[in-house]
Design an enzyme around this catalytic site. Structure first.
Site, PDB file in Angstrom:
ATOM      1  N   HIS A 102       3.462  14.095   0.557  1.00 41.37           N
ATOM      2  CA  HIS A 102       2.790  15.363   0.237  1.00 41.37           C
ATOM      3  C   HIS A 102       3.820  16.467   0.115  1.00 41.37           C
ATOM      4  O   HIS A 102       4.922  16.384   0.652  1.00 41.37           O
ATOM      5  CB  HIS A 102       1.770  15.726   1.322  1.00 41.37           C
ATOM      6  CG  HIS A 102       0.511  14.938   1.227  1.00 41.37           C
ATOM      7  ND1 HIS A 102      -0.411  15.124   0.225  1.00 41.37           N
ATOM      8  CD2 HIS A 102       0.031  13.921   1.984  1.00 41.37           C
ATOM      9  CE1 HIS A 102      -1.408  14.267   0.375  1.00 41.37           C
ATOM     10  NE2 HIS A 102      -1.159  13.516   1.431  1.00 41.37           N
ATOM     11  N   ASP A 155      -8.801   3.434  -2.937  1.00 44.46           N
ATOM     12  CA  ASP A 155      -8.181   4.002  -1.727  1.00 44.46           C
ATOM     13  C   ASP A 155      -7.937   5.507  -1.823  1.00 44.46           C
ATOM     14  O   ASP A 155      -7.595   6.043  -2.873  1.00 44.46           O
ATOM     15  CB  ASP A 155      -6.850   3.309  -1.417  1.00 44.46           C
ATOM     16  CG  ASP A 155      -6.236   3.854  -0.144  1.00 44.46           C
ATOM     17  OD1 ASP A 155      -6.839   3.666   0.915  1.00 44.46           O
ATOM     18  OD2 ASP A 155      -5.176   4.500  -0.221  1.00 44.46           O
ATOM     19  N   HIS A 169       0.839  -1.209   0.000  1.00 46.81           N
ATOM     20  CA  HIS A 169       0.000   0.000   0.000  1.00 46.81           C
ATOM     21  C   HIS A 169       0.872   1.255   0.000  1.00 46.81           C
ATOM     22  O   HIS A 169       1.285   1.735   1.056  1.00 46.81           O
ATOM     23  CB  HIS A 169      -0.910  -0.022   1.234  1.00 46.81           C
ATOM     24  CG  HIS A 169      -1.937   1.068   1.267  1.00 46.81           C
ATOM     25  ND1 HIS A 169      -3.167   0.900   1.856  1.00 46.81           N
ATOM     26  CD2 HIS A 169      -1.926   2.344   0.790  1.00 46.81           C
ATOM     27  CE1 HIS A 169      -3.860   2.032   1.749  1.00 46.81           C
ATOM     28  NE2 HIS A 169      -3.116   2.926   1.111  1.00 46.81           N
ATOM     29  N   GLY A 187      -1.763  12.364   5.470  1.00 43.93           N
ATOM     30  CA  GLY A 187      -0.814  11.387   4.934  1.00 43.93           C
ATOM     31  C   GLY A 187       0.557  11.511   5.566  1.00 43.93           C
ATOM     32  O   GLY A 187       0.950  12.584   6.032  1.00 43.93           O
ATOM     33  N   ASP A 219       1.106   2.678   3.744  1.00 33.73           N
ATOM     34  CA  ASP A 219       0.232   3.764   3.276  1.00 33.73           C
ATOM     35  C   ASP A 219       1.091   5.014   3.019  1.00 33.73           C
ATOM     36  O   ASP A 219       0.682   6.140   3.322  1.00 33.73           O
ATOM     37  CB  ASP A 219      -0.892   4.065   4.274  1.00 33.73           C
ATOM     38  CG  ASP A 219      -1.973   4.954   3.665  1.00 33.73           C
ATOM     39  OD1 ASP A 219      -1.901   5.252   2.454  1.00 33.73           O
ATOM     40  OD2 ASP A 219      -2.889   5.361   4.405  1.00 33.73           O
ATOM     41  N   HIS A 273     -10.929   1.006   1.387  1.00 37.85           N
ATOM     42  CA  HIS A 273     -10.715   2.163   2.261  1.00 37.85           C
ATOM     43  C   HIS A 273     -12.053   2.362   2.973  1.00 37.85           C
ATOM     44  O   HIS A 273     -13.006   2.873   2.391  1.00 37.85           O
ATOM     45  CB  HIS A 273     -10.335   3.379   1.400  1.00 37.85           C
ATOM     46  CG  HIS A 273     -10.275   4.668   2.150  1.00 37.85           C
ATOM     47  ND1 HIS A 273      -9.110   5.395   2.283  1.00 37.85           N
ATOM     48  CD2 HIS A 273     -11.222   5.386   2.804  1.00 37.85           C
ATOM     49  CE1 HIS A 273      -9.352   6.496   2.980  1.00 37.85           C
ATOM     50  NE2 HIS A 273     -10.637   6.516   3.307  1.00 37.85           N
ATOM     51  N   ASN A 279      -4.968   6.347  -6.806  1.00 38.09           N
ATOM     52  CA  ASN A 279      -5.441   7.740  -6.732  1.00 38.09           C
ATOM     53  C   ASN A 279      -4.421   8.699  -7.340  1.00 38.09           C
ATOM     54  O   ASN A 279      -3.968   9.649  -6.719  1.00 38.09           O
ATOM     55  CB  ASN A 279      -5.839   8.150  -5.307  1.00 38.09           C
ATOM     56  CG  ASN A 279      -4.713   8.056  -4.288  1.00 38.09           C
ATOM     57  OD1 ASN A 279      -3.721   7.372  -4.517  1.00 38.09           O
ATOM     58  ND2 ASN A 279      -4.851   8.750  -3.168  1.00 38.09           N
ATOM     59  N   ARG A 303       2.016   8.661  -6.694  1.00 42.29           N
ATOM     60  CA  ARG A 303       1.568   9.960  -7.229  1.00 42.29           C
ATOM     61  C   ARG A 303       1.746  10.158  -8.731  1.00 42.29           C
ATOM     62  O   ARG A 303       1.260  11.144  -9.266  1.00 42.29           O
ATOM     63  CB  ARG A 303       2.273  11.119  -6.504  1.00 42.29           C
ATOM     64  CG  ARG A 303       2.190  11.089  -4.987  1.00 42.29           C
ATOM     65  CD  ARG A 303       0.777  11.184  -4.484  1.00 42.29           C
ATOM     66  NE  ARG A 303       0.722  11.439  -3.050  1.00 42.29           N
ATOM     67  CZ  ARG A 303      -0.313  11.102  -2.284  1.00 42.29           C
ATOM     68  NH1 ARG A 303      -1.365  10.501  -2.795  1.00 42.29           N
ATOM     69  NH2 ARG A 303      -0.312  11.369  -0.997  1.00 42.29           N
ATOM     70  N   ASN A 334      -5.183   9.794   7.445  1.00 45.19           N
ATOM     71  CA  ASN A 334      -6.509   9.207   7.326  1.00 45.19           C
ATOM     72  C   ASN A 334      -6.395   7.694   7.118  1.00 45.19           C
ATOM     73  O   ASN A 334      -5.808   7.278   6.133  1.00 45.19           O
ATOM     74  CB  ASN A 334      -7.239   9.840   6.131  1.00 45.19           C
ATOM     75  CG  ASN A 334      -8.686   9.424   6.073  1.00 45.19           C
ATOM     76  OD1 ASN A 334      -9.245   8.991   7.075  1.00 45.19           O
ATOM     77  ND2 ASN A 334      -9.283   9.548   4.908  1.00 45.19           N
TER      78      ASN A 334
HETATM   79  O1  DOR Z   1      -3.671   9.675   4.936  1.00 49.61           O
HETATM   80  C1  DOR Z   1      -3.964   9.242   3.837  1.00 49.61           C
HETATM   81  N1  DOR Z   1      -3.398   9.728   2.713  1.00 49.61           N
HETATM   82  N2  DOR Z   1      -4.914   8.302   3.744  1.00 49.61           N
HETATM   83  C2  DOR Z   1      -5.409   7.901   2.551  1.00 49.61           C
HETATM   84  O2  DOR Z   1      -6.269   7.036   2.527  1.00 49.61           O
HETATM   85  C3  DOR Z   1      -4.937   8.522   1.306  1.00 49.61           C
HETATM   86  C4  DOR Z   1      -3.585   9.082   1.465  1.00 49.61           C
HETATM   87  C5  DOR Z   1      -3.147   9.971   0.324  1.00 49.61           C
HETATM   88  O3  DOR Z   1      -3.336   9.576  -0.836  1.00 49.61           O
HETATM   89  O4  DOR Z   1      -2.590  11.036   0.583  1.00 49.61           O
END
Ligand code: DOR
Length: 428
Positions: free
Chosen positions: A309, A152, A60, A324, A305, A179, A94, A64, A278
């Site tokens: 960012h 997700d 997971h 994230g 996960d 998710h 995503n 990006r 999240n």
């Molecule tokens: O904290 C998170 N960031 N949870 C998620 O489910 C998505 C992820 C993201 O893509 O930034």
């Protein structure tokens, strides 16, 4: 290239191995695991006081690319994975555009192949554009190399669509990575709902936002006979639901992240947006339940996960920040330092949670050191001490709440298909 990894403690849960041994690799395959193997013309790696494991798998991650390369791309993410001890990562859809068609999945595989550091397996979207309304063409996704489906980052809110998704994915033997979040309960929430959300004055996200959806998805799994994998499980009630579903014999598995195992909601009090994630960081009651479930086998694997960012989405007011944590380069050390060294988690169990656990969920022919297998190997140094410094991350995402934390037990070497790709946290 022949490589002989000499004198390390070999832990290979699939073969029930935990002993001082040598591992010989040649032409990208495992040749032998045995005592005192001759070095012949092989390059010798001294693994004294190290732990030699099958290559770690992270099922997971968010890489990006395409679309948000300013946060991460397949090259930087592959480097972060290799430096973090992972030989295989599975990337979530995503992206922009989403991985909901063969072209995007093929593009990712091609980019990863060119980078050549990490095995990158794409996860296709359950629904077109991850919008939750129409199913994606799963046959096409499978033929382009997707190993699971997931929306997700978002839940599939429509129960009828989730039902159809589980049914459709079953035709291709694809796990549905869910998710689980009821957006009507979590909307505008910033952190775990409880004592600290009141003290800190931030809107809370109740555990029920996660648990209601897990309960629903388990029911739909019962209805369809599909395969449900619960992403980033984070609450005691959620673990109870999965435990019950497993007892009933349903095809249900789940994963937990390192951050949900080691950091509580109290940490949000710094208002450092790097603690925003999240599902949110939970209270100790839930962390304890997750740790018990790991040992008990209710939780099948650890997955990061990894959610890189950009600084702008974190260096801001808490309520404006994106959720994230950039996790690939700290995952192993966090688990070693916080769980293995204090005796909370057995090292063999940890290795299985990073190898056979994810391999079994996804049906991957990896995660063991059996002769003939692809020579993916992760070597750990249980005594190495380092301080988390995101400035040194290969990931473009410097967003970690663990900055400055001194941790003992790090990946020492990452070998992918018989080639050393990282050593002591540096790409080779
Ligand atoms: O904290 C998170 N960031 N949870 C998620 O489910 C998505 C992820 C993201 O893509 O930034």
């Amino acid at each position: 290239m022949r490589l002989l990894i000499k004198g390390g403690r070999v832990i290979d849960p699939a073969n029930g191995l935990n002993a001082l041994m040598d591992v010989l690799l040649d032409e990208g395959r495992i040749v032998a695991v045995n005592n005192d193997l001759p070095d012949d013309d092989a390059e010798v790696i001294d693994a004294k006081d190290k732990i030699v494991c099958p290559g770690f798998i992270d099922m997971h991650v968010h890489l990006r690319e395409p679309g948000q390369e300013y946060k991460e791309d397949i090259s930087s993410g592959s480097k972060a994975a290799a430096a973090g001890g992972f030989t295989t990562v599975c990337c979530m859809p995503n992206t922009e555009p989403a991985i909901d068609n063969a072209a995007v999945a093929s593009f990712i595989r091609e980019r990863a192949r060119k980078t050549g550091l990490t095995n990158v397996l794409p996860i296709g979207a359950i629904t077109q554009g991850r919008a939750g309304n129409e199913l994606s063409e799963m046959a096409e996704l499978v033929s382009a190399g997707c190993i699971a489906v997931s929306d997700d980052g978002s839940p599939v809110m429509r129960t009828d669509i989730m039902r159809n998704g589980l049914e459709y994915a079953k035709m291709f033997a694809l796990p549905v990575l869910a998710h689980c979040e009821d957006l009507n309960l979590s909307r505008d929430g910033q952190m775990h709902e409880g004592y600290y959300s009141i003290i800190y004055g931030l809107k809370g996200i109740p555990v029920e936002a996660e648990e209601v959806m897990i309960a629903r998805d388990i029911m739909l799994t019962r209805l369809t006979g599909g395969y449900l994998h619960v992403c980033h499980i984070s609450t005691r009630g959620a673990v109870d639901l999965v435990r019950k579903a497993k007892k009933e014999g349903l095809n249900v598995t789940c994963e937990v992240t390192p951050h949900h195992l080691v950091l509580s909601d109290e940490a949000v009090g710094t208002y450092d947006a790097n603690t925003k994630v999240n599902p949110p960081l939970r209270s100790w009651e839930h962390i304890e339940a997750l740790r018990e479930a790991l040992n008990e086998g209710v939780i099948d694997c650890i997955a990061t996960d990894h959610a890189p960012h950009h600084l702008e989405s974190k260096d801001c007011e808490y309520i404006l920040a994106s959720p994230g944590i950039s996790g690939l380069e700290t995952a192993v050390a966090l688990i070693m330092n916080e769980l293995v060294h204090p005796g909370i988690l057995d090292i063999e169990k940890m290795v299985s949670l990073f190898t056979t656990g994810p391999a079994d969920i996804l049906g991957l022919d990896r995660g063991t050191l059996s002769p003939g297998q692809v020579a993916d190997v992760t070597v750990l140094d249980p005594d190495m001490v380092k301080t988390v410094d995101p400035a040194k991350f290969y990931s473009k995402g410097k967003n970690t709440p663990f900055i400055g934390r001194e941790l003992k037990g790090w990946p020492y070497m990452t070998i992918r298909a018989g080639k050393i790709v990282a050593c002591a946290g540096k790409i080779v």
